[in-house]
Write a protein that holds these residues in place. Structure first.
Motif, PDB file in Angstrom:
ATOM      1  N   TRP A 209       0.865  -1.177   0.000  1.00 43.38           N
ATOM      2  CA  TRP A 209       0.000   0.000   0.000  1.00 43.38           C
ATOM      3  C   TRP A 209       0.898   1.223   0.000  1.00 43.38           C
ATOM      4  CZ3 TRP A 209      -5.190   0.990  -0.235  1.00 43.38           C
ATOM      5  CH2 TRP A 209      -5.598   2.282   0.102  1.00 43.38           C
ATOM      6  N   SER A 210       0.717   2.068  -0.987  1.00 48.09           N
ATOM      7  CA  SER A 210       1.498   3.301  -1.043  1.00 48.09           C
ATOM      8  C   SER A 210       0.575   4.486  -0.811  1.00 48.09           C
ATOM      9  CB  SER A 210       2.171   3.431  -2.411  1.00 48.09           C
ATOM     10  OG  SER A 210       1.209   3.773  -3.394  1.00 48.09           O
ATOM     11  N   THR A 236      -7.254  -1.730   1.231  1.00 46.71           N
ATOM     12  CA  THR A 236      -6.073  -1.719   2.082  1.00 46.71           C
ATOM     13  C   THR A 236      -5.591  -3.119   2.410  1.00 46.71           C
ATOM     14  OG1 THR A 236      -6.995   0.260   3.080  1.00 46.71           O
ATOM     15  CG2 THR A 236      -5.125  -0.737   4.197  1.00 46.71           C
ATOM     16  N   TYR A 237      -6.532  -4.035   2.528  1.00 48.08           N
ATOM     17  CA  TYR A 237      -6.177  -5.357   3.029  1.00 48.08           C
ATOM     18  C   TYR A 237      -6.105  -6.369   1.890  1.00 48.08           C
ATOM     19  CZ  TYR A 237      -7.181  -3.528   7.675  1.00 48.08           C
ATOM     20  OH  TYR A 237      -7.157  -2.805   8.825  1.00 48.08           O
ATOM     21  N   PHE A 238      -4.943  -6.991   1.746  1.00 48.41           N
ATOM     22  CA  PHE A 238      -4.799  -8.011   0.718  1.00 48.41           C
ATOM     23  C   PHE A 238      -3.645  -8.919   1.102  1.00 48.41           C
ATOM     24  CE2 PHE A 238      -3.104  -3.876  -0.666  1.00 48.41           C
ATOM     25  CZ  PHE A 238      -1.750  -4.120  -0.609  1.00 48.41           C
ATOM     26  N   ASP A 239      -3.614 -10.075   0.448  1.00 43.65           N
ATOM     27  CA  ASP A 239      -2.511 -11.007   0.626  1.00 43.65           C
ATOM     28  C   ASP A 239      -2.297 -11.722  -0.692  1.00 43.65           C
ATOM     29  OD1 ASP A 239      -0.425 -12.292   1.796  1.00 43.65           O
ATOM     30  OD2 ASP A 239      -1.600 -13.318   3.330  1.00 43.65           O
ATOM     31  N   VAL A 240      -1.115 -12.226  -0.894  1.00 45.18           N
ATOM     32  CA  VAL A 240      -0.758 -12.887  -2.145  1.00 45.18           C
ATOM     33  C   VAL A 240       0.017 -14.158  -1.814  1.00 45.18           C
ATOM     34  CG1 VAL A 240       0.472 -12.687  -4.338  1.00 45.18           C
ATOM     35  CG2 VAL A 240      -0.591 -10.669  -3.341  1.00 45.18           C
ATOM     36  N   VAL A 241      -0.304 -15.250  -2.507  1.00 48.60           N
ATOM     37  CA  VAL A 241       0.472 -16.482  -2.379  1.00 48.60           C
ATOM     38  C   VAL A 241       0.749 -17.028  -3.779  1.00 48.60           C
ATOM     39  CG1 VAL A 241      -0.476 -17.112  -0.123  1.00 48.60           C
ATOM     40  CG2 VAL A 241      -1.577 -17.965  -2.218  1.00 48.60           C
ATOM     41  N   ALA A 242       1.707 -17.928  -3.844  1.00 48.18           N
ATOM     42  CA  ALA A 242       1.991 -18.628  -5.102  1.00 48.18           C
ATOM     43  C   ALA A 242       1.302 -19.978  -5.067  1.00 48.18           C
ATOM     44  CB  ALA A 242       3.495 -18.809  -5.273  1.00 48.18           C
ATOM     45  N   ASN A 243       0.774 -20.396  -6.218  1.00 51.50           N
ATOM     46  CA  ASN A 243       0.243 -21.760  -6.323  1.00 51.50           C
ATOM     47  C   ASN A 243       0.804 -22.397  -7.588  1.00 51.50           C
ATOM     48  OD1 ASN A 243      -1.246 -20.669  -8.404  1.00 51.50           O
ATOM     49  ND2 ASN A 243      -3.233 -21.356  -7.637  1.00 51.50           N
ATOM     50  N   VAL A 244       0.307 -23.581  -7.921  1.00 53.16           N
ATOM     51  CA  VAL A 244       0.925 -24.312  -9.029  1.00 53.16           C
ATOM     52  C   VAL A 244       0.768 -23.577 -10.354  1.00 53.16           C
ATOM     53  CG1 VAL A 244       0.704 -26.557  -7.942  1.00 53.16           C
ATOM     54  CG2 VAL A 244      -1.197 -25.669  -9.309  1.00 53.16           C
ATOM     55  N   ASP A 245      -0.265 -22.754 -10.487  1.00 54.87           N
ATOM     56  CA  ASP A 245      -0.500 -22.065 -11.751  1.00 54.87           C
ATOM     57  C   ASP A 245       0.102 -20.668 -11.802  1.00 54.87           C
ATOM     58  OD1 ASP A 245      -2.020 -24.204 -12.794  1.00 54.87           O
ATOM     59  OD2 ASP A 245      -3.760 -23.535 -11.633  1.00 54.87           O
ATOM     60  N   GLY A 246       0.558 -20.162 -10.699  1.00 52.10           N
ATOM     61  CA  GLY A 246       1.096 -18.805 -10.698  1.00 52.10           C
ATOM     62  C   GLY A 246       0.920 -18.155  -9.353  1.00 52.10           C
TER      63      GLY A 246
END
Lengths: 409, 156
Positions: A209-210, A236-246
């Motif tokens: 967040w900028s 404001t609220y988010f999360d990111v993970v990697a999975n087999v497709d991206g």
């Protein structure tokens, strides 16, 4: 940005305390209509209340979990838990929380210990160890003046994000390089808060967040260089993970629901079309961790927290987990709980581990270990794949307990 | 009977003084929902142990610890303060709840009490069980972090 931070704090804390609704526990409405418990009736009420406390304090175990959907896919076939004590001093063992990544143990030096004066300054040093026993202390970057540093574990790689304490508002992100750390430029000098990072092979996605909203910075060379762009969502609220497709991003929208976005390369994102939101509970915040084969999501809305699990990070089922604090490690779930009615230290902490979210194995507490009232500060973390580490910190002396499953059966 | 009435009056007066700062402290420490339950539990405890609490040197600090113990019943590793969507009241920086929730507990409570609600450092220190100067330092460090994270470069 409103410059009147104190006025914002007043308005915001008034806003949240309105939810407390003081009238609901005014003396007239809340307190039992009895004398202080020197009377028989008072003793009776107190006894009944004590029974209720015991019931509430009883650990709540899982129920209704799909046994065919393990949270994680592997745990060594071992059952015995053993502790190893490592003694040292303030000069030979780290004081901060220990974590693991890149094939080693690491700790960011934390000079601000519990109950110490609050004017101690954050450290720019870090500790590393190949085995949790022998530690070396080195500066993160000799050019840094005064940083507050936070580790971010992506599963495959550990990063460090930091805020410079010189009033400039600038920030920095560091990546591990061999035995040291290298500062990387993600194209922005200010984070609104700590970034979230997901990596897969040489692709690294940093979401943050900028001042101008949510941004993404993507690297195709393992984090050496980044290019940034505006994120396709605006919350404001988010999360990111990697999975087999991206990569998969989870975004809490204005309706307190969690939208899902996917990307194969970290650059192009599209929102997943669903007939229902990915999590059915209202959300203020979502945190997802795991690795291909097993993911865990923690969805928080006020004091309500729900736990979800998935094999592909897209289709989720709710896990009925209660009691204590749950942490997802590479090999399963760690639950930390205590008797909520113990006022004075040492608190009777209870540690349990589960590979499937259903059967919980109690872990013995290290002997003669005084754990303070903040387990996050006491650094229960997974390291080296199958070892948990805690740090017991006292003035002048350092003791590290490493616990692990063994083959002893 | 007279003693009981007097106890009620004294306790009601005590609650009138302690309830609001205790609620602000516990709500900022653990979020509004847990803070509500913890505050209620602490006041109930005070009522049950009134003979003991009424003669304490620092009942506020003691009840804050009682509230903390109660809050562990609802323990969550991360404290979540409710977000405020753009356009909604109150008008605050959208990142403020996140930044505030990421402060260490002592700093968060000190910031809310001293800078958000105008309580004195002594009163905040009493609640937190620390000295006046330490409470002020917690608040100053917390405000510095908030300013840094929110991009506010000058004093408010």
């Amino acid at each position: 940005m409103r410059p009147d931070l104190e006025a914002q704090l007043r308005d915001y804390t008034d806003h949240i305390v309105e939810r407390v609704n003081l009238d609901t526990f005014s003396t007239a409405n809340h307190l039992p209509a009895v004398d202080p418990p020197s009377t028989a009736r008072g003793v009776l009420v107190a006894a009944i209340s004590a029974m209720a406390v015991i019931v509430l304090a009883t650990p709540l175990l899982l129920s209704g979990v799909d046994p065919d959907m393990p949270v994680v896919d592997s745990l060594p076939d071992v059952h015995t838990w053993e502790w190893i004590r490592v003694d040292g001093t303030i000069d030979t063992l780290p004081s901060g929380q220990i974590f693991a990544g890149d094939g080693r143990f690491m700790a960011l030096e934390e000079p601000c210990l519990p109950n110490e004066p609050s004017d101690c300054r954050p450290s720019q040093f870090w500790w590393s160890s190949p085995d949790g026993r022998a530690w070396t202390r080195e500066p993160i970057d000799s050019e840094l003046v005064d940083y507050e540093l936070h580790p971010i574990d992506t599963g495959a790689r550990t990063w460090i994000a930091g805020f410079r304490n010189d009033g400039s508002g600038s920030s920095a992100l560091f990546r591990p390089v061999q035995e040291g750390w290298s500062q990387v430029d993600i194209g922005h000098q200010r984070f609104g808060h700590l970034p979230v990072i997901a990596s897969k092979q040489d692709t690294v996605v940093v979401a943050f967040w900028s001042a101008s909203g949510p941004k993404l910075a993507v690297s195709d060379d393992g984090g050496a260089t980044f290019q940034s762009s505006r994120a396709p969502w605006f919350t404001t609220y988010f999360d990111v993970v990697a999975n087999v497709d991206g990569f998969v991003a989870y975004v809490v929208d204005g309706l307190r629901q969690v939208d899902t976005w996917t990307s194969e390369d970290g650059w192009a994102w599209e929102q997943v079309e669903t007939t229902a939101f990915v999590f059915s509970d209202p959300a203020h915040e979502v945190e997802v961790s795991g690795r291909p084969g097993g993911y865990m999501a923690v969805v928080s809305a006020g004091s309500e927290t729900s736990y979800w699990r998935s094999r592909d990070a897209l289709d989720w089922s709710r896990a009925d987990i209660s009691g204590g604090s749950i942490e997802l490690t590479e090999f399963g779930l760690l639950r930390v709980a205590t008797d909520p009615w113990t006022i004075r230290e040492p608190f009777p902490w209870r540690f349990e581990f589960s590979t499937d979210g259903e059967d919980w194995h109690p872990l013995a507490i290290p002997p003669n270990t005084a754990i303070t009232d903040d387990p996050a500060r006491d650094a229960w973390s997974h390291a080296d794949g199958r070892i948990f580490v805690t740090v017991d910190t006292w003035s002048g002396e350092r003791i590290i307990w490493t616990g692990r499953f063994t083959d002893g059966g | 009977m007279v003693r009981v009435v007097g106890t009620h009056e004294a306790f009601t007066e005590f609650v009138g003084e302690i309830e609001r700062p205790l609620a602000y402290a516990l709500a900022s420490a653990y979020g509004p929902e847990v803070g509500r339950e913890a505050t209620a539990d602490a006041l109930l405890y005070a009522w049950r142990k009134w003979e003991k609490v009424s003669v304490m040197d620092n009942p506020a600090g003691y009840l804050f610890r009682v509230g903390q113990s109660s809050a562990r019943r609802y323990f969550h590793r991360r404290i979540v303060l409710p977000p405020v969507a753009p356009g909604e009241l109150p008008h605050v920086e959208p990142a403020l709840p996140v930044a505030l929730s990421k402060l260490p507990l002592m700093q968060r409570v000190a910031v809310v009490l001293i800078h958000g609600q105008g309580y004195g450092a002594q009163e905040a220190g009493d609640l937190l069980g620390v000295s006046r100067s330490t409470a002020r330092k917690h608040a100053e460090r917390g405000m510095a972090k908030l300013r840094r994270e929110l991009g506010v470069s000058n004093e408010a």
